[in-house]
Design a protein around this motif. Structure first.
Motif, PDB file in Angstrom:
ATOM      1  N   HIS A 161       0.839  -1.202   0.000  1.00  0.00           N
ATOM      2  CA  HIS A 161       0.000   0.000   0.000  1.00  0.00           C
ATOM      3  C   HIS A 161       0.876   1.255   0.000  1.00  0.00           C
ATOM      4  CE1 HIS A 161      -3.546  -2.482   0.854  1.00  0.00           C
ATOM      5  NE2 HIS A 161      -2.793  -3.114   1.754  1.00  0.00           N
ATOM      6  N   PRO A 162       1.609   1.511  -1.092  1.00  0.00           N
ATOM      7  CA  PRO A 162       2.523   2.664  -1.121  1.00  0.00           C
ATOM      8  C   PRO A 162       1.825   4.001  -0.926  1.00  0.00           C
ATOM      9  CG  PRO A 162       2.217   1.721  -3.333  1.00  0.00           C
ATOM     10  CD  PRO A 162       1.623   0.761  -2.363  1.00  0.00           C
ATOM     11  N   GLN A 163       0.574   4.119  -1.405  1.00  0.00           N
ATOM     12  CA  GLN A 163      -0.144   5.381  -1.219  1.00  0.00           C
ATOM     13  C   GLN A 163      -0.452   5.618   0.253  1.00  0.00           C
ATOM     14  OE1 GLN A 163      -0.616   7.303  -3.900  1.00  0.00           O
ATOM     15  NE2 GLN A 163      -1.404   8.988  -2.653  1.00  0.00           N
ATOM     16  N   TYR A 164      -0.802   4.547   0.976  1.00  0.00           N
ATOM     17  CA  TYR A 164      -1.030   4.664   2.416  1.00  0.00           C
ATOM     18  C   TYR A 164       0.260   5.031   3.137  1.00  0.00           C
ATOM     19  CZ  TYR A 164      -5.796   2.730   2.467  1.00  0.00           C
ATOM     20  OH  TYR A 164      -7.137   2.537   2.304  1.00  0.00           O
ATOM     21  N   ALA A 165       1.366   4.437   2.694  1.00  0.00           N
ATOM     22  CA  ALA A 165       2.661   4.734   3.318  1.00  0.00           C
ATOM     23  C   ALA A 165       2.998   6.214   3.169  1.00  0.00           C
ATOM     24  CB  ALA A 165       3.761   3.880   2.694  1.00  0.00           C
ATOM     25  N   MET A 166       2.747   6.774   1.987  1.00  0.00           N
ATOM     26  CA  MET A 166       2.981   8.203   1.784  1.00  0.00           C
ATOM     27  C   MET A 166       2.026   9.035   2.635  1.00  0.00           C
ATOM     28  SD  MET A 166       3.924   8.722  -2.258  1.00  0.00           S
ATOM     29  CE  MET A 166       2.489   7.870  -2.914  1.00  0.00           C
ATOM     30  N   GLY A 167       0.763   8.636   2.652  1.00  0.00           N
ATOM     31  CA  GLY A 167      -0.219   9.379   3.426  1.00  0.00           C
ATOM     32  C   GLY A 167       0.097   9.383   4.913  1.00  0.00           C
ATOM     33  N   MET A 168       0.478   8.235   5.443  1.00  0.00           N
ATOM     34  CA  MET A 168       0.813   8.161   6.863  1.00  0.00           C
ATOM     35  C   MET A 168       2.065   8.973   7.185  1.00  0.00           C
ATOM     36  SD  MET A 168      -1.467   6.620   8.601  1.00  0.00           S
ATOM     37  CE  MET A 168      -0.472   6.654  10.098  1.00  0.00           C
ATOM     38  N   THR A 169       3.015   9.020   6.245  1.00  0.00           N
ATOM     39  CA  THR A 169       4.213   9.834   6.456  1.00  0.00           C
ATOM     40  C   THR A 169       3.850  11.300   6.557  1.00  0.00           C
ATOM     41  OG1 THR A 169       5.556   8.233   5.226  1.00  0.00           O
ATOM     42  CG2 THR A 169       6.488  10.426   5.548  1.00  0.00           C
ATOM     43  N   VAL A 170       2.976  11.752   5.657  1.00  0.00           N
ATOM     44  CA  VAL A 170       2.519  13.146   5.715  1.00  0.00           C
ATOM     45  C   VAL A 170       1.854  13.432   7.058  1.00  0.00           C
ATOM     46  CG1 VAL A 170       0.895  14.825   4.745  1.00  0.00           C
ATOM     47  CG2 VAL A 170       2.263  13.396   3.224  1.00  0.00           C
ATOM     48  N   MET A 171       0.992  12.528   7.503  1.00  0.00           N
ATOM     49  CA  MET A 171       0.263  12.767   8.752  1.00  0.00           C
ATOM     50  C   MET A 171       1.181  12.720   9.966  1.00  0.00           C
ATOM     51  SD  MET A 171      -3.477  11.031   8.068  1.00  0.00           S
ATOM     52  CE  MET A 171      -2.985   9.655   7.009  1.00  0.00           C
ATOM     53  N   ALA A 172       2.185  11.844   9.941  1.00  0.00           N
ATOM     54  CA  ALA A 172       3.139  11.816  11.053  1.00  0.00           C
ATOM     55  C   ALA A 172       3.918  13.120  11.123  1.00  0.00           C
ATOM     56  CB  ALA A 172       4.094  10.629  10.887  1.00  0.00           C
ATOM     57  N   GLY A 173       4.321  13.635   9.961  1.00  0.00           N
ATOM     58  CA  GLY A 173       5.008  14.922   9.937  1.00  0.00           C
ATOM     59  C   GLY A 173       4.110  16.045  10.422  1.00  0.00           C
ATOM     60  N   ASP A 174       2.843  16.015  10.001  1.00  0.00           N
ATOM     61  CA  ASP A 174       1.891  17.027  10.468  1.00  0.00           C
ATOM     62  C   ASP A 174       1.719  16.948  11.980  1.00  0.00           C
ATOM     63  OD1 ASP A 174       1.554  17.820   7.868  1.00  0.00           O
ATOM     64  OD2 ASP A 174      -0.419  16.888   7.612  1.00  0.00           O
ATOM     65  N   LEU A 175       1.660  15.730  12.502  1.00  0.00           N
ATOM     66  CA  LEU A 175       1.527  15.550  13.946  1.00  0.00           C
ATOM     67  C   LEU A 175       2.687  16.212  14.680  1.00  0.00           C
ATOM     68  CD1 LEU A 175       0.281  14.267  16.480  1.00  0.00           C
ATOM     69  CD2 LEU A 175       1.530  12.160  15.930  1.00  0.00           C
ATOM     70  N   ALA A 176       3.898  15.996  14.200  1.00  0.00           N
ATOM     71  CA  ALA A 176       5.061  16.616  14.835  1.00  0.00           C
ATOM     72  C   ALA A 176       4.995  18.140  14.747  1.00  0.00           C
ATOM     73  CB  ALA A 176       6.352  16.104  14.188  1.00  0.00           C
ATOM     74  N   SER A 177       4.462  18.666  13.633  1.00  0.00           N
ATOM     75  CA  SER A 177       4.315  20.118  13.493  1.00  0.00           C
ATOM     76  C   SER A 177       3.389  20.678  14.563  1.00  0.00           C
ATOM     77  CB  SER A 177       3.754  20.470  12.110  1.00  0.00           C
ATOM     78  OG  SER A 177       4.657  20.154  11.083  1.00  0.00           O
ATOM     79  N   TYR A 178       2.259  19.996  14.773  1.00  0.00           N
ATOM     80  CA  TYR A 178       1.308  20.461  15.784  1.00  0.00           C
ATOM     81  C   TYR A 178       1.890  20.343  17.190  1.00  0.00           C
ATOM     82  CZ  TYR A 178      -2.410  20.897  12.325  1.00  0.00           C
ATOM     83  OH  TYR A 178      -3.175  21.281  11.247  1.00  0.00           O
ATOM     84  N   LEU A 179       2.673  19.295  17.417  1.00  0.00           N
ATOM     85  CA  LEU A 179       3.304  19.144  18.732  1.00  0.00           C
ATOM     86  C   LEU A 179       4.257  20.297  19.015  1.00  0.00           C
ATOM     87  CD1 LEU A 179       4.093  15.308  18.762  1.00  0.00           C
ATOM     88  CD2 LEU A 179       2.285  16.503  20.027  1.00  0.00           C
ATOM     89  N   ALA A 180       4.918  20.803  17.956  1.00  0.00           N
ATOM     90  CA  ALA A 180       5.857  21.909  18.137  1.00  0.00           C
ATOM     91  C   ALA A 180       5.157  23.144  18.686  1.00  0.00           C
ATOM     92  CB  ALA A 180       6.537  22.240  16.804  1.00  0.00           C
ATOM     93  N   ALA A 181       3.934  23.393  18.233  1.00  0.00           N
ATOM     94  CA  ALA A 181       3.171  24.526  18.760  1.00  0.00           C
ATOM     95  C   ALA A 181       2.514  24.175  20.094  1.00  0.00           C
ATOM     96  CB  ALA A 181       2.103  24.958  17.749  1.00  0.00           C
ATOM     97  N   ASP A 182       2.068  22.921  20.201  1.00  0.00           N
ATOM     98  CA  ASP A 182       1.350  22.503  21.404  1.00  0.00           C
ATOM     99  C   ASP A 182       2.239  22.514  22.640  1.00  0.00           C
ATOM    100  OD1 ASP A 182      -1.109  21.190  22.650  1.00  0.00           O
ATOM    101  OD2 ASP A 182       0.431  19.676  23.085  1.00  0.00           O
ATOM    102  N   VAL A 183       3.531  22.193  22.476  1.00  0.00           N
ATOM    103  CA  VAL A 183       4.416  22.155  23.643  1.00  0.00           C
ATOM    104  C   VAL A 183       4.534  23.541  24.274  1.00  0.00           C
ATOM    105  CG1 VAL A 183       6.623  22.593  22.453  1.00  0.00           C
ATOM    106  CG2 VAL A 183       6.582  21.182  24.509  1.00  0.00           C
ATOM    107  N   ILE A 184       4.369  24.583  23.475  1.00  0.00           N
ATOM    108  CA  ILE A 184       4.370  25.950  24.002  1.00  0.00           C
ATOM    109  C   ILE A 184       3.016  26.265  24.615  1.00  0.00           C
ATOM    110  CG2 ILE A 184       4.697  28.390  23.474  1.00  0.00           C
ATOM    111  CD1 ILE A 184       6.368  27.534  21.056  1.00  0.00           C
ATOM    112  N   ALA A 185       1.948  25.977  23.861  1.00  0.00           N
ATOM    113  CA  ALA A 185       0.592  26.318  24.326  1.00  0.00           C
ATOM    114  C   ALA A 185       0.235  25.598  25.623  1.00  0.00           C
ATOM    115  CB  ALA A 185      -0.417  25.980  23.239  1.00  0.00           C
ATOM    116  N   ALA A 186       0.764  24.376  25.792  1.00  0.00           N
ATOM    117  CA  ALA A 186       0.435  23.584  26.987  1.00  0.00           C
ATOM    118  C   ALA A 186       1.355  23.880  28.164  1.00  0.00           C
ATOM    119  CB  ALA A 186       0.509  22.100  26.645  1.00  0.00           C
ATOM    120  N   SER A 187       2.321  24.783  27.982  1.00  0.00           N
ATOM    121  CA  SER A 187       3.273  25.089  29.045  1.00  0.00           C
ATOM    122  C   SER A 187       2.678  26.056  30.057  1.00  0.00           C
ATOM    123  CB  SER A 187       4.541  25.706  28.451  1.00  0.00           C
ATOM    124  OG  SER A 187       4.277  27.020  27.979  1.00  0.00           O
TER     125      SER A 187
END
Length: 366
Positions: free
Chosen positions: A131-157
């Protein structure tokens, strides 16, 4: 190409960055463990915790922690006492943003390894071979998750609200500008032969904005100092260092040993990416050599011998030395800019760190 041997000045910078990394590493690990324990996700989902695990794996896999070090050193620049915990939060945020950008970068570059381990994209490709398309999609979402965590670690402080807002704005701006850099980076490869000014703009947006100026801004904010009045000098410094860093990374990627770099040495060539080394090689090559290079660049099935041929052409025209000269020029440009910070009354030792770190950056390609 082996691991770099530093001059005493550059080694002192490396030692200081290492000391910050030794302190920051346990902080990052503790944050990610606590996050995993408290992470709110659908109980029925196996993909969600796996994504967080892959984000954590990459974040903890190594890296120099230069961005975190820049946050801590910038917090020393004004000579004032930093807000308790603010530099730590800034360092966590910028390293999480770095993780997000690496995840997406490896997808764009079709890179299976990063920091000596499987990249997030490589992991998903292995997990989902049918499922190469799923693999690409999950990679995008994992990267997006890390992006949100970068802002969340400040907001949750527990930081004061005005400080948290200012730091969040730095992270969001850095992410926005870097993604613009990623887009123009791809656009670069749709031109026959981009000029150096184009590549430098790519480097400024793709590297300098989040790797250099954002950590300095976060550190200054942590020290209760408004970075806005210093934007021009900080940008001149970050642009020069960002260009230096991109030339160095391209140099190491093309001429380096994968056992040292943690990445394949042929990614750019097989993807047809017109990086600094490949751009310079094409510009210097004879008509016959250009033809040979064009038959290899962009071919995913190019053999190691094909890549070696391209590399030999680059060596023949002294591309390695040309890039070293370019790095030295950018290092001196950034060093001269940092030297002007003494006029702002900033801490001499911290100013010296930023000035000398440019030499460290250049020598990493040795």
């Amino acid at each position: 190409m082996s691991a770099p041997r530093y001059t005493p000045t550059a080694q002192a910078v490396q030692d200081r960055i290492t000391s910050y990394a030794d302190t920051f590493g346990p902080l990052l690990r503790s944050y990610l463990i606590q996050l995993g324990e408290a992470f709110d996700h659908p109980a029925e989902s196996a993909f969600t915790p796996n994504a967080l695990s892959l984000v954590s794996d990459l974040a903890l896999a190594g890296g120099k922690r230069q961005r975190a070090a820049f946050v801590y050193e910038a917090a020393r620049l004004p000579g004032t006492e930093a807000v308790a915990g603010a530099a730590d939060i800034g360092a966590l945020a910028i390293e999480l943003l770095q993780t997000a950008l690496l995840i997406h970068d490896d997808l764009v570059d079709n890179s299976s390894t990063r920091r000596g381990i499987r990249s997030t994209f490589g992991s998903y490709t292995a997990q989902m071979p049918a499922h190469p398309q799923y693999a690409m999609g999950m990679t995008v979402m994992a990267g997006d998750l890390a992006s949100y965590l970068a802002a969340d670690v400040i907001a949750a402080s527990d930081l004061p609200a005005d400080l948290a807002l200012a730091m969040t704005r730095v992270i969001l701006r850095a992410g926005k500008e870097t993604y613009c850099g990623q887009m123009i980076d791809l656009e670069r490869d749709f031109t026959a032969l981009p000029d150096l000014a184009f590549l430098d703009t790519v480097s400024d947006y793709k590297s300098g904005r989040y790797s250099i100026i954002a950590p300095i801004q976060l550190g200054l904010l942590a020290a209760g100092h408004d970075p806005a009045p210093h934007h021009d000098t900080l940008h001149r410094y970050s642009r020069a260092v960002g260009i230096l860093g991109q030339i160095r990374d391209d140099y190491i990627s093309f001429f380096g040993d994968p056992k040292v770099t943690g990445k394949p040495d042929s990614v750019d060539a097989r993807a047809g990416r017109l990086s600094y080394p490949l751009r310079e090689a094409l510009a210097a090559a004879t008509i016959r050599e250009k033809h040979h290079m064009r038959t290899v660049l962009g071919r995913t099935d190019a053999t190691d011998a094909d890549i070696d041929m391209v590399r030999d052409i680059a060596y023949t025209h002294g591309v390695d030395e040309t890039l070293r000269t370019m790095m030295g020029q950018r290092a001196q440009q950034a060093r001269d800019e940092a030297a002007t910070w003494h006029l702002l009354g900033w801490d001499p030792d911290a100013v010296g760190f930023f000035a000398e770190s440019t030499l460290w950056g250049a020598e990493r390609a040795s």
